[in-house]
Design a protein around this motif. Sequence first.
Motif, mmCIF file in Angstrom:
data_model
loop_
_atom_site.group_PDB
_atom_site.id
_atom_site.type_symbol
_atom_site.label_atom_id
_atom_site.label_comp_id
_atom_site.label_asym_id
_atom_site.label_seq_id
_atom_site.Cartn_x
_atom_site.Cartn_y
_atom_site.Cartn_z
ATOM 1 N N VAL A 175 0.854 -1.258 -0.131
ATOM 2 C CA VAL A 175 -0.002 -0.184 0.178
ATOM 3 C C VAL A 175 0.983 1.344 -0.047
ATOM 4 O O VAL A 175 2.007 1.190 0.300
ATOM 5 C CB VAL A 175 -0.975 0.006 1.189
ATOM 6 C CG1 VAL A 175 -2.143 -1.019 1.046
ATOM 7 C CG2 VAL A 175 -0.257 -0.157 2.350
ATOM 8 N N ASP A 232 -6.366 6.465 -2.161
ATOM 9 C CA ASP A 232 -7.088 5.252 -3.046
ATOM 10 C C ASP A 232 -6.845 3.790 -1.977
ATOM 11 O O ASP A 232 -7.493 2.787 -2.232
ATOM 12 C CB ASP A 232 -6.437 5.064 -4.259
ATOM 13 C CG ASP A 232 -4.773 4.915 -4.322
ATOM 14 O OD1 ASP A 232 -4.155 5.314 -3.190
ATOM 15 O OD2 ASP A 232 -4.374 4.611 -5.221
ATOM 16 N N CYS A 233 -6.000 3.831 -1.129
ATOM 17 C CA CYS A 233 -5.667 2.720 -0.159
ATOM 18 C C CYS A 233 -6.508 2.848 1.164
ATOM 19 O O CYS A 233 -6.221 1.914 2.072
ATOM 20 C CB CYS A 233 -4.134 2.904 0.310
ATOM 21 S SG CYS A 233 -2.906 2.497 -0.883
ATOM 22 N N ILE A 286 -8.514 -0.181 2.411
ATOM 23 C CA ILE A 286 -7.378 -1.143 3.177
ATOM 24 C C ILE A 286 -7.262 -0.713 4.505
ATOM 25 O O ILE A 286 -7.040 -1.649 5.277
ATOM 26 C CB ILE A 286 -6.084 -1.556 2.240
ATOM 27 C CG1 ILE A 286 -6.569 -1.748 0.802
ATOM 28 C CG2 ILE A 286 -5.363 -2.439 2.960
ATOM 29 C CD1 ILE A 286 -5.602 -1.713 -0.298
ATOM 30 N N TYR A 287 -6.635 0.619 4.658
ATOM 31 C CA TYR A 287 -6.344 1.006 5.947
ATOM 32 C C TYR A 287 -7.464 0.796 7.043
ATOM 33 O O TYR A 287 -7.316 0.602 7.978
ATOM 34 C CB TYR A 287 -5.706 2.392 5.679
ATOM 35 C CG TYR A 287 -4.399 2.484 5.351
ATOM 36 C CD1 TYR A 287 -3.528 1.672 5.565
ATOM 37 C CD2 TYR A 287 -4.046 3.437 4.296
ATOM 38 C CE1 TYR A 287 -2.004 2.068 4.890
ATOM 39 C CE2 TYR A 287 -2.902 3.670 3.525
ATOM 40 C CZ TYR A 287 -1.901 2.702 4.135
ATOM 41 O OH TYR A 287 -0.864 2.788 3.360
ATOM 42 N N PRO A 344 -1.336 -5.298 5.691
ATOM 43 C CA PRO A 344 -0.664 -3.943 4.713
ATOM 44 C C PRO A 344 0.736 -3.723 4.690
ATOM 45 O O PRO A 344 1.079 -3.597 5.851
ATOM 46 C CB PRO A 344 -1.767 -2.829 4.946
ATOM 47 C CG PRO A 344 -2.945 -3.407 5.667
ATOM 48 C CD PRO A 344 -2.293 -4.689 6.379
ATOM 49 N N HIS A 353 5.401 3.267 -5.992
ATOM 50 C CA HIS A 353 4.749 2.212 -6.704
ATOM 51 C C HIS A 353 6.014 1.319 -7.336
ATOM 52 O O HIS A 353 5.812 -0.002 -7.301
ATOM 53 C CB HIS A 353 3.862 2.813 -7.786
ATOM 54 C CG HIS A 353 2.793 3.122 -7.396
ATOM 55 N ND1 HIS A 353 2.439 4.423 -7.402
ATOM 56 C CD2 HIS A 353 1.664 2.414 -6.876
ATOM 57 C CE1 HIS A 353 1.099 4.941 -6.962
ATOM 58 N NE2 HIS A 353 0.666 3.479 -6.318
ATOM 59 N N ILE A 370 -1.369 -2.343 -4.538
ATOM 60 C CA ILE A 370 -1.849 -1.058 -5.241
ATOM 61 C C ILE A 370 -0.743 -0.814 -6.239
ATOM 62 O O ILE A 370 0.379 -0.909 -6.129
ATOM 63 C CB ILE A 370 -1.890 0.173 -4.231
ATOM 64 C CG1 ILE A 370 -3.059 1.002 -4.798
ATOM 65 C CG2 ILE A 370 -0.757 0.765 -3.793
ATOM 66 C CD1 ILE A 370 -4.342 0.790 -4.667
ATOM 67 N N THR A 422 -9.469 0.915 -8.785
ATOM 68 C CA THR A 422 -9.583 2.103 -7.839
ATOM 69 C C THR A 422 -9.970 3.397 -8.186
ATOM 70 O O THR A 422 -10.178 3.658 -9.413
ATOM 71 C CB THR A 422 -8.182 2.292 -7.045
ATOM 72 O OG1 THR A 422 -7.462 2.891 -7.941
ATOM 73 C CG2 THR A 422 -7.510 0.786 -6.343
ATOM 74 N N ILE A 447 -5.885 -2.616 -8.023
ATOM 75 C CA ILE A 447 -5.337 -3.479 -7.207
ATOM 76 C C ILE A 447 -5.205 -4.784 -7.548
ATOM 77 O O ILE A 447 -5.898 -5.249 -8.311
ATOM 78 C CB ILE A 447 -5.966 -3.669 -5.840
ATOM 79 C CG1 ILE A 447 -6.446 -2.112 -5.082
ATOM 80 C CG2 ILE A 447 -5.447 -4.572 -4.689
ATOM 81 C CD1 ILE A 447 -7.380 -2.516 -3.808
ATOM 82 N N TYR A 449 -12.719 -5.013 1.986
ATOM 83 C CA TYR A 449 -12.576 -4.104 1.307
ATOM 84 C C TYR A 449 -14.041 -3.229 0.718
ATOM 85 O O TYR A 449 -14.208 -2.164 0.875
ATOM 86 C CB TYR A 449 -12.019 -4.202 0.064
ATOM 87 C CG TYR A 449 -11.484 -3.249 -0.884
ATOM 88 C CD1 TYR A 449 -10.203 -2.621 -0.735
ATOM 89 C CD2 TYR A 449 -12.446 -2.841 -2.038
ATOM 90 C CE1 TYR A 449 -10.030 -1.616 -1.642
ATOM 91 C CE2 TYR A 449 -12.172 -1.807 -3.022
ATOM 92 C CZ TYR A 449 -10.919 -1.328 -2.937
ATOM 93 O OH TYR A 449 -10.534 -0.226 -3.595
#
Length: 301
Positions: free
Chosen positions: A47, A52-53, A56-57, A74, A80, A96, A118, A223, A246
């Motif tokens: 992540v 956009d994450c 997940i967080y 995570p 990236h 991601i 995403t 993702i 999610y």
Amino acid sequence: MRNLFLIIIGILLFAACGESYEEKQRLTRAERARLAKEDSAALKVGVMPTLDCMPIYLAKERHLFDTLGADIRPKAYTAHLDIQDALEKGRIEAGITDLVRANKMMKRGTPLRYVAATNTYWQFITNRKSRVKELKQMVDKMVAMTNHSATDMLAQMCVDSVKLKQTDVFKVPVNDVHVRLSMLQNNEMDAMLMTEPQATVARLFKNPVLMDTRNRDIRMGAIVMREKPLSHKSRQQQLDVFVKAYNMACDSLNLNGWGRYKDIVMKYTQIDERTFKALPKLRFEHAKAPRQKDIDRAAKF
């Protein structure tokens, strides 16, 4: 005799301490081995400190993964490119990314499954001190991006849209999103492609936005998960839990907005209060594959 007695006692105490140290080391090694085994069995997801994450967080912070019965962890990165490297080397199972980068990974021999598209969007933002108000003014200017990625594709698209030559603009690889923002703030870069919340920080400092992918109907965020682990039933079960958690997190974010999750947003994106208050309202969609036209666009780059 008394001295001899003291010496014997000292030897025994030293030996006892030695045994305690050895025992401690043995336990430490055993603990490390146990933690490594648990981490290996967990579903690790790469992540970024980007909005956009947030599903997940949120799923992690609200213990949705645990409640649904899966060990999903995570793993934080700030580039990236590092997530790509971890995926290709098998250090993480999912992450991601963007469609251009995912296409590259698959061509390089890492089969991937699209888990979700995403809501990532990128903005082409220029340094207000560079006085670039239009894309055609980017001649002999530097733009920060990442090679073989969505930002690379978008930078080229911006140059092409005003009929500049690729050699007219200097594309500079800057992978870390924090470093990229810092270079803009320190007037070390003329322009860059940014997503949220870094784009919000840039806008707050009056840096002009010359392009927004939302206005061009371009959706490159995704993702992905490596296909190889999914041959094991346990990994497929973990993926099923990930998707369910999610989607639950997406529903919560859509219902409550950022307000209820201020601490989580600030913790994982490292933004300040002013930036948090200026964040745009975003909608998070349930996990589903990216649009074919976006996949095709990425493949043609």
